[in-house]
Scaffold this active site. Structure first.
Site, PDB file in Angstrom:
ATOM      1  N   CYS A 114     -21.403  34.792 -36.455  1.00 15.97           N
ATOM      2  CA  CYS A 114     -21.684  35.554 -37.680  1.00 15.97           C
ATOM      3  C   CYS A 114     -20.981  36.909 -37.717  1.00 15.97           C
ATOM      4  CB  CYS A 114     -23.180  35.746 -37.862  1.00 15.97           C
ATOM      5  SG  CYS A 114     -24.038  34.188 -38.074  1.00 15.97           S
ATOM      6  N   HIS A 251     -24.031  41.416 -42.947  1.00 20.48           N
ATOM      7  CA  HIS A 251     -24.087  39.963 -42.780  1.00 20.48           C
ATOM      8  C   HIS A 251     -25.431  39.497 -43.342  1.00 20.48           C
ATOM      9  CE1 HIS A 251     -24.371  36.013 -41.292  1.00 20.48           C
ATOM     10  NE2 HIS A 251     -25.216  36.299 -40.321  1.00 20.48           N
ATOM     11  N   ASN A 281     -27.436  31.858 -45.148  1.00 14.73           N
ATOM     12  CA  ASN A 281     -26.635  32.460 -44.079  1.00 14.73           C
ATOM     13  C   ASN A 281     -25.354  31.646 -43.918  1.00 14.73           C
ATOM     14  OD1 ASN A 281     -25.471  33.246 -41.663  1.00 14.73           O
ATOM     15  ND2 ASN A 281     -27.411  33.368 -40.541  1.00 14.73           N
TER      16      ASN A 281
HETATM   17  N1  ACO Z   1     -41.096  25.926 -42.493  1.00 11.88           N
HETATM   18  C1  ACO Z   1     -42.375  26.107 -42.126  1.00 11.88           C
HETATM   19  N2  ACO Z   1     -42.731  26.549 -40.907  1.00 11.88           N
HETATM   20  C2  ACO Z   1     -41.750  26.831 -40.035  1.00 11.88           C
HETATM   21  C3  ACO Z   1     -40.399  26.660 -40.355  1.00 11.88           C
HETATM   22  C4  ACO Z   1     -40.096  26.185 -41.635  1.00 11.88           C
HETATM   23  N3  ACO Z   1     -38.817  25.992 -42.062  1.00 11.88           N
HETATM   24  N4  ACO Z   1     -39.636  27.020 -39.296  1.00 11.88           N
HETATM   25  C5  ACO Z   1     -40.497  27.415 -38.335  1.00 11.88           C
HETATM   26  N5  ACO Z   1     -41.768  27.305 -38.763  1.00 11.88           N
HETATM   27  C6  ACO Z   1     -43.005  27.626 -38.059  1.00 11.88           C
HETATM   28  C7  ACO Z   1     -42.812  27.653 -36.555  1.00 11.88           C
HETATM   29  O1  ACO Z   1     -42.938  26.361 -36.019  1.00 11.88           O
HETATM   30  C8  ACO Z   1     -43.926  28.582 -36.122  1.00 11.88           C
HETATM   31  O2  ACO Z   1     -45.133  27.835 -36.114  1.00 11.88           O
HETATM   32  P1  ACO Z   1     -46.228  28.080 -34.939  1.00 11.88           P
HETATM   33  O3  ACO Z   1     -46.636  29.515 -35.102  1.00 11.88           O
HETATM   34  O4  ACO Z   1     -47.277  27.099 -35.285  1.00 11.88           O
HETATM   35  O5  ACO Z   1     -45.502  27.814 -33.665  1.00 11.88           O
HETATM   36  C9  ACO Z   1     -44.035  29.596 -37.275  1.00 11.88           C
HETATM   37  O6  ACO Z   1     -43.384  28.968 -38.394  1.00 11.88           O
HETATM   38  C10 ACO Z   1     -43.362  30.932 -36.965  1.00 11.88           C
HETATM   39  O7  ACO Z   1     -42.056  30.701 -36.435  1.00 11.88           O
HETATM   40  P2  ACO Z   1     -41.123  31.899 -35.988  1.00 11.88           P
HETATM   41  O8  ACO Z   1     -39.830  31.342 -35.482  1.00 11.88           O
HETATM   42  O9  ACO Z   1     -41.869  32.815 -35.078  1.00 11.88           O
HETATM   43  O10 ACO Z   1     -40.885  32.620 -37.406  1.00 11.88           O
HETATM   44  P3  ACO Z   1     -40.189  34.000 -37.721  1.00 11.88           P
HETATM   45  O11 ACO Z   1     -41.093  34.841 -38.495  1.00 11.88           O
HETATM   46  O12 ACO Z   1     -39.551  34.603 -36.505  1.00 11.88           O
HETATM   47  O13 ACO Z   1     -39.027  33.553 -38.724  1.00 11.88           O
HETATM   48  C11 ACO Z   1     -36.629  33.158 -38.663  1.00 11.88           C
HETATM   49  C12 ACO Z   1     -38.034  32.652 -38.294  1.00 11.88           C
HETATM   50  C13 ACO Z   1     -36.515  33.184 -40.177  1.00 11.88           C
HETATM   51  C14 ACO Z   1     -35.609  32.218 -38.062  1.00 11.88           C
HETATM   52  C15 ACO Z   1     -36.411  34.580 -38.129  1.00 11.88           C
HETATM   53  O14 ACO Z   1     -36.823  34.657 -36.784  1.00 11.88           O
HETATM   54  C16 ACO Z   1     -34.970  35.039 -38.207  1.00 11.88           C
HETATM   55  O15 ACO Z   1     -34.443  35.255 -39.267  1.00 11.88           O
HETATM   56  N6  ACO Z   1     -34.325  35.266 -37.065  1.00 11.88           N
HETATM   57  C17 ACO Z   1     -32.949  35.811 -37.026  1.00 11.88           C
HETATM   58  C18 ACO Z   1     -31.923  34.850 -37.501  1.00 11.88           C
HETATM   59  C19 ACO Z   1     -30.591  35.527 -37.402  1.00 11.88           C
HETATM   60  O16 ACO Z   1     -30.432  36.662 -37.780  1.00 11.88           O
HETATM   61  N7  ACO Z   1     -29.614  34.924 -36.817  1.00 11.88           N
HETATM   62  C20 ACO Z   1     -28.401  35.690 -36.515  1.00 11.88           C
HETATM   63  C21 ACO Z   1     -27.269  35.303 -37.177  1.00 11.88           C
HETATM   64  S1  ACO Z   1     -27.045  33.577 -37.218  1.00 11.88           S
HETATM   65  C22 ACO Z   1     -25.582  33.180 -36.361  1.00 11.88           C
HETATM   66  O17 ACO Z   1     -25.023  33.933 -35.622  1.00 11.88           O
HETATM   67  C23 ACO Z   1     -25.097  31.755 -36.495  1.00 11.88           C
END
Ligand code: ACO
Length: 324
Positions: A114, A251, A281
């Protein structure tokens, strides 16, 4: 007067097919509410099966090229940032070069996930400032849908396809922040954090491209801290304060990361270019696509001071200060 790499023109391309959160509700166990609340994404574009990353890159590159008024022979090089090349080799860049009939010159891909576009922009800037090239077409292009595991709800709701392009041209400019062009770039990587975001395959390991695997919460934590640090570094190096920046062009990973970064800088969200809601993304494509969209609709104007920043797999991160 020093040479500056100025933005000559921009272009963008998004595939026709739009995948909404409602569509995803039918594919995996998720809801529009969860996706919107956690990421800010409502819809994203997905390339057709027979559309490759090079096809997207060529469309965006052609748009930038047509907007520039230049001839193909005016372009000295092509640098494409991508994590999803059509083939292991040759590069996407040489396909763009051939399609746009750009004569022989430098052409290669940059892989920093990214952060790829910021890395590619910095590379082009160095070639231009040291006099090895006058004009370089820099593209960020991704078909992330090809490495997404469409059964993994934790990642498939986030990633998307697209391409953005900028032609940079070397021009003499004043030796201060009033000049148009790239003023500084700041690149980082910390390979110890590589297991937070990776593909579970590759040509020399599994002989397949693999799928994206991400420890989202951990990546989120680093993203907010690294992005704020690298943005502050750009401000300090140029002796400016955040209120002098006209637009933050980040980004587009997640609206919560954008909001947290803006808050740390004391910038209001109306100074942040946001496309994640309708682009998702798109990795290396997200910054040039956001920049192109905001320039095309008149938000970003010539002379505006832009702060670009990104973070991605590697982990890699970086920023650039650019007077548009
Ligand atoms: N729909 C419903 N529930 C979901 C989904 C979904 N699509 N995905 C995960 N969950 C659930 C999980 O299983 C978890 O359930 P549990 O509590 O029962 O275990 C709960 O939701 C919370 O999951 P988290 O992963 O802790 O959710 P979070 O609030 O952290 O959000 C996210 C997830 C959106 C991925 C966030 O962490 C994020 O944006 N991270 C950074 C991503 C990023 O910036 N990447 C960098 C660039 S990408 C690159 O370089 C290719």
């Amino acid at each position: 007067m020093p040479i500056k790499s100025i933005v000559k023109s921009t272009g963008g391309y998004l595939p026709e097919k739009i995948l909404t959160n409602q569509d995803l509700e039918k594919m995996v166990d998720t809801t529009d509410e969860w996706i919107t609340q956690r990421s800010g994404i409502k819809s994203r574009h997905i390339a057709a099966d027979d559309q490759t990353t090079a096809d997207l890159a060529i469309s965006a590159g052609r748009a930038a090229f047509e907007a520039s008024g230049l001839a193909p022979s005016d372009i000295d090089g092509v640098i494409v940032a991508t994590t999803t090349p059509d083939q292991t080799f040759p590069s996407v860049a040489v396909k763009v070069q051939a399609a746009l009939e750009i004569p022989a010159g430098l052409a290669f891909d940059v892989q920093a996930v990214c952060s790829g576009f910021v890395y590619a922009l910095a590379t082009a800037d160095n070639f231009i400032r040291c006099g090895q090239a006058r004009r370089i077409l820099v593209i960020g292009a991704e078909k992330l849908s090809s490495i997404v595991d469409w059964n993994d709800r934790t990642t498939c709701v986030l990633f998307a396809d697209g391409a953005g392009a900028i032609i940079f041209e070397g021009q003499e400019g004043a030796d201060d922040i009033s000049a148009r062009g790239i003023h500084s770039t700041h690149l980082y990587a910390d390979g110890r954090l590589r297991d937070l975001l990776y593909t579970n395959g590759g040509t020399s390991s599994t002989r397949t491209a693999g799928h994206i695997v991400m420890q989202g919460r951990e990546v989120f934590k680093y993203a907010v801290s690294f992005m704020a640090d690298v943005v502050n570094e750009a401000l300090e190096e140029n002796n400016i304060t955040a209120d002098q920046v006209d637009w933050l062009v980040p980004h587009q990973a997640n609206i919560r990361i954008l909001e947290a970064t803006a808050k740390k800088l004391g910038l209001s969200m109306d100074k942040v270019v946001m496309t994640v809601d309708h682009h998702g993304n798109t990795s290396a494509a997200s910054i040039p696509l956001a920049l192109h969209e905001a320039a095309a609709d008149g938000r970003i104007k010539q002379g505006d001071l832009l702060l670009l920043e990104a973070m991605g797999g590697g982990l890699t991160w970086g920023s650039a200060l650019v007077r548009f």
